[in-house]
Design a protein around this motif. Structure first.
Motif, PDB file in Angstrom:
ATOM      1  N   PHE A  23       7.952 -65.306  -8.879  1.00 39.38           N
ATOM      2  CA  PHE A  23       7.955 -66.551  -9.636  1.00 39.38           C
ATOM      3  C   PHE A  23       8.789 -67.669  -9.025  1.00 39.38           C
ATOM      4  CE2 PHE A  23       6.761 -63.332 -12.739  1.00 39.38           C
ATOM      5  CZ  PHE A  23       5.558 -63.872 -13.170  1.00 39.38           C
ATOM      6  N   LYS A  24       9.753 -67.359  -8.187  1.00 40.27           N
ATOM      7  CA  LYS A  24      10.581 -68.409  -7.593  1.00 40.27           C
ATOM      8  C   LYS A  24      10.257 -68.652  -6.124  1.00 40.27           C
ATOM      9  CE  LYS A  24      14.297 -67.942 -10.865  1.00 40.27           C
ATOM     10  NZ  LYS A  24      15.728 -67.766 -11.097  1.00 40.27           N
ATOM     11  N   ASN A  25       9.635 -67.661  -5.475  1.00 38.37           N
ATOM     12  CA  ASN A  25       9.346 -67.809  -4.054  1.00 38.37           C
ATOM     13  C   ASN A  25       7.862 -67.742  -3.728  1.00 38.37           C
ATOM     14  OD1 ASN A  25      12.057 -67.933  -2.606  1.00 38.37           O
ATOM     15  ND2 ASN A  25      12.348 -66.215  -3.999  1.00 38.37           N
ATOM     16  N   GLY A  26       7.010 -67.527  -4.717  1.00 34.67           N
ATOM     17  CA  GLY A  26       5.569 -67.596  -4.520  1.00 34.67           C
ATOM     18  C   GLY A  26       4.913 -66.422  -3.837  1.00 34.67           C
ATOM     19  N   ILE A  27       5.584 -65.278  -3.790  1.00 30.65           N
ATOM     20  CA  ILE A  27       4.943 -64.082  -3.232  1.00 30.65           C
ATOM     21  C   ILE A  27       3.943 -63.567  -4.280  1.00 30.65           C
ATOM     22  CG2 ILE A  27       5.303 -61.718  -2.399  1.00 30.65           C
ATOM     23  CD1 ILE A  27       6.497 -63.834  -0.540  1.00 30.65           C
ATOM     24  N   PRO A  28       2.680 -63.398  -3.904  1.00 31.56           N
ATOM     25  CA  PRO A  28       1.688 -62.938  -4.885  1.00 31.56           C
ATOM     26  C   PRO A  28       2.030 -61.544  -5.435  1.00 31.56           C
ATOM     27  CG  PRO A  28       0.608 -63.791  -2.917  1.00 31.56           C
ATOM     28  CD  PRO A  28       2.075 -63.689  -2.606  1.00 31.56           C
ATOM     29  N   PRO A  29       1.819 -61.347  -6.731  1.00 28.94           N
ATOM     30  CA  PRO A  29       2.096 -60.030  -7.329  1.00 28.94           C
ATOM     31  C   PRO A  29       1.316 -58.902  -6.651  1.00 28.94           C
ATOM     32  CG  PRO A  29       1.604 -61.644  -9.037  1.00 28.94           C
ATOM     33  CD  PRO A  29       1.366 -62.310  -7.716  1.00 28.94           C
ATOM     34  N   GLY A  30       0.111 -59.199  -6.175  1.00 32.09           N
ATOM     35  CA  GLY A  30      -0.691 -58.190  -5.489  1.00 32.09           C
ATOM     36  C   GLY A  30      -0.032 -57.696  -4.213  1.00 32.09           C
ATOM     37  N   THR A  31       0.699 -58.574  -3.564  1.00 32.77           N
ATOM     38  CA  THR A  31       1.416 -58.193  -2.350  1.00 32.77           C
ATOM     39  C   THR A  31       2.517 -57.198  -2.673  1.00 32.77           C
ATOM     40  OG1 THR A  31       0.942 -60.309  -1.289  1.00 32.77           O
ATOM     41  CG2 THR A  31       2.822 -59.059  -0.430  1.00 32.77           C
ATOM     42  N   ILE A  32       3.272 -57.481  -3.721  1.00 29.47           N
ATOM     43  CA  ILE A  32       4.330 -56.565  -4.151  1.00 29.47           C
ATOM     44  C   ILE A  32       3.720 -55.223  -4.551  1.00 29.47           C
ATOM     45  CG2 ILE A  32       6.196 -56.186  -5.806  1.00 29.47           C
ATOM     46  CD1 ILE A  32       6.773 -58.447  -3.800  1.00 29.47           C
ATOM     47  N   GLN A  33       2.595 -55.269  -5.239  1.00 30.07           N
ATOM     48  CA  GLN A  33       1.900 -54.045  -5.655  1.00 30.07           C
ATOM     49  C   GLN A  33       1.467 -53.221  -4.441  1.00 30.07           C
ATOM     50  OE1 GLN A  33       1.562 -52.879  -8.644  1.00 30.07           O
ATOM     51  NE2 GLN A  33      -0.014 -51.338  -8.449  1.00 30.07           N
ATOM     52  N   ARG A  34       0.890 -53.894  -3.434  1.00 33.59           N
ATOM     53  CA  ARG A  34       0.458 -53.184  -2.215  1.00 33.59           C
ATOM     54  C   ARG A  34       1.652 -52.544  -1.520  1.00 33.59           C
ATOM     55  NH1 ARG A  34      -2.700 -57.569  -1.698  1.00 33.59           N
ATOM     56  NH2 ARG A  34      -1.418 -58.524  -0.060  1.00 33.59           N
ATOM     57  N   MET A  35       2.757 -53.262  -1.448  1.00 31.44           N
ATOM     58  CA  MET A  35       3.948 -52.719  -0.796  1.00 31.44           C
ATOM     59  C   MET A  35       4.474 -51.513  -1.561  1.00 31.44           C
ATOM     60  SD  MET A  35       5.887 -56.214   0.321  1.00 31.44           S
ATOM     61  CE  MET A  35       7.215 -55.413   1.213  1.00 31.44           C
ATOM     62  N   ARG A  36       4.451 -51.591  -2.875  1.00 28.42           N
ATOM     63  CA  ARG A  36       4.931 -50.489  -3.712  1.00 28.42           C
ATOM     64  C   ARG A  36       4.126 -49.221  -3.458  1.00 28.42           C
ATOM     65  NH1 ARG A  36       4.298 -52.613  -8.873  1.00 28.42           N
ATOM     66  NH2 ARG A  36       6.122 -53.906  -8.539  1.00 28.42           N
ATOM     67  N   HIS A  37       2.844 -49.398  -3.118  1.00 23.93           N
ATOM     68  CA  HIS A  37       1.966 -48.249  -2.901  1.00 23.93           C
ATOM     69  C   HIS A  37       1.688 -47.976  -1.424  1.00 23.93           C
ATOM     70  CE1 HIS A  37       1.253 -47.593  -7.146  1.00 23.93           C
ATOM     71  NE2 HIS A  37       1.142 -48.913  -7.275  1.00 23.93           N
ATOM     72  N   GLY A  38       2.487 -48.595  -0.536  1.00 25.35           N
ATOM     73  CA  GLY A  38       2.360 -48.313   0.892  1.00 25.35           C
ATOM     74  C   GLY A  38       1.173 -48.973   1.561  1.00 25.35           C
ATOM     75  N   GLY A  39       0.628 -50.031   0.954  1.00 27.05           N
ATOM     76  CA  GLY A  39      -0.523 -50.724   1.530  1.00 27.05           C
ATOM     77  C   GLY A  39      -0.123 -51.695   2.620  1.00 27.05           C
ATOM     78  N   ASN A  40      -1.118 -52.417   3.112  1.00 27.46           N
ATOM     79  CA  ASN A  40      -0.903 -53.350   4.213  1.00 27.46           C
ATOM     80  C   ASN A  40      -0.482 -54.726   3.708  1.00 27.46           C
ATOM     81  OD1 ASN A  40      -1.737 -51.452   6.120  1.00 27.46           O
ATOM     82  ND2 ASN A  40      -3.886 -51.998   5.808  1.00 27.46           N
ATOM     83  N   ILE A  41       0.332 -55.403   4.516  1.00 31.94           N
ATOM     84  CA  ILE A  41       0.648 -56.806   4.300  1.00 31.94           C
ATOM     85  C   ILE A  41       0.453 -57.526   5.628  1.00 31.94           C
ATOM     86  CG2 ILE A  41       2.249 -56.391   2.389  1.00 31.94           C
ATOM     87  CD1 ILE A  41       4.566 -56.930   4.385  1.00 31.94           C
ATOM     88  N   THR A  42       0.320 -58.831   5.574  1.00 30.30           N
ATOM     89  CA  THR A  42       0.115 -59.591   6.800  1.00 30.30           C
ATOM     90  C   THR A  42       1.451 -59.872   7.491  1.00 30.30           C
ATOM     91  OG1 THR A  42       0.318 -61.745   5.727  1.00 30.30           O
ATOM     92  CG2 THR A  42      -1.892 -60.748   5.775  1.00 30.30           C
ATOM     93  N   LEU A  43       1.361 -60.224   8.757  1.00 29.25           N
ATOM     94  CA  LEU A  43       2.566 -60.612   9.488  1.00 29.25           C
ATOM     95  C   LEU A  43       3.150 -61.897   8.906  1.00 29.25           C
ATOM     96  CD1 LEU A  43       1.623 -59.829  13.194  1.00 29.25           C
ATOM     97  CD2 LEU A  43       3.253 -58.633  11.735  1.00 29.25           C
ATOM     98  N   LYS A  44       2.303 -62.767   8.397  1.00 30.28           N
ATOM     99  CA  LYS A  44       2.770 -63.994   7.753  1.00 30.28           C
ATOM    100  C   LYS A  44       3.624 -63.646   6.536  1.00 30.28           C
ATOM    101  CE  LYS A  44       2.875 -68.354   6.532  1.00 30.28           C
ATOM    102  NZ  LYS A  44       4.100 -69.030   6.839  1.00 30.28           N
TER     103      LYS A  44
END
Length: 67
Positions: A23-44
């Motif tokens: 909410f303060k830095n604009g990271i999408p919730p889906g990104t946090i969810q993917r990280m929590r489950h060991g998914g991929n994120i972009t280099l950006k």
């Protein structure tokens, strides 16, 4: 295998919550969810997290050999 284990430790050390990232830095919730489950994120996204947390890549991800 890439793990995000250091990410949560770094967040705790810096006093930054998932709420703050979303909410303060604009990271999408889906990104946090993917990280929590060991998914991929972009280099950006990795670059953005390093900037927000003022840390190195190794403070967010870690490589572990498959057993």
């Amino acid at each position: 295998m890439i793990t995000y284990e250091p990410f949560y430790k770094t967040m705790e050390e810096k006093g930054i919550t998932e709420y703050n990232l979303i909410f303060k830095n604009g990271i999408p919730p889906g990104t946090i969810q993917r990280m929590r489950h060991g998914g991929n994120i972009t280099l950006k996204t990795l670059d953005t997290l390093c900037f927000i947390l003022d840390c190195d890549v190794c403070d967010i991800i870690k490589y572990e050999k498959d057993k």
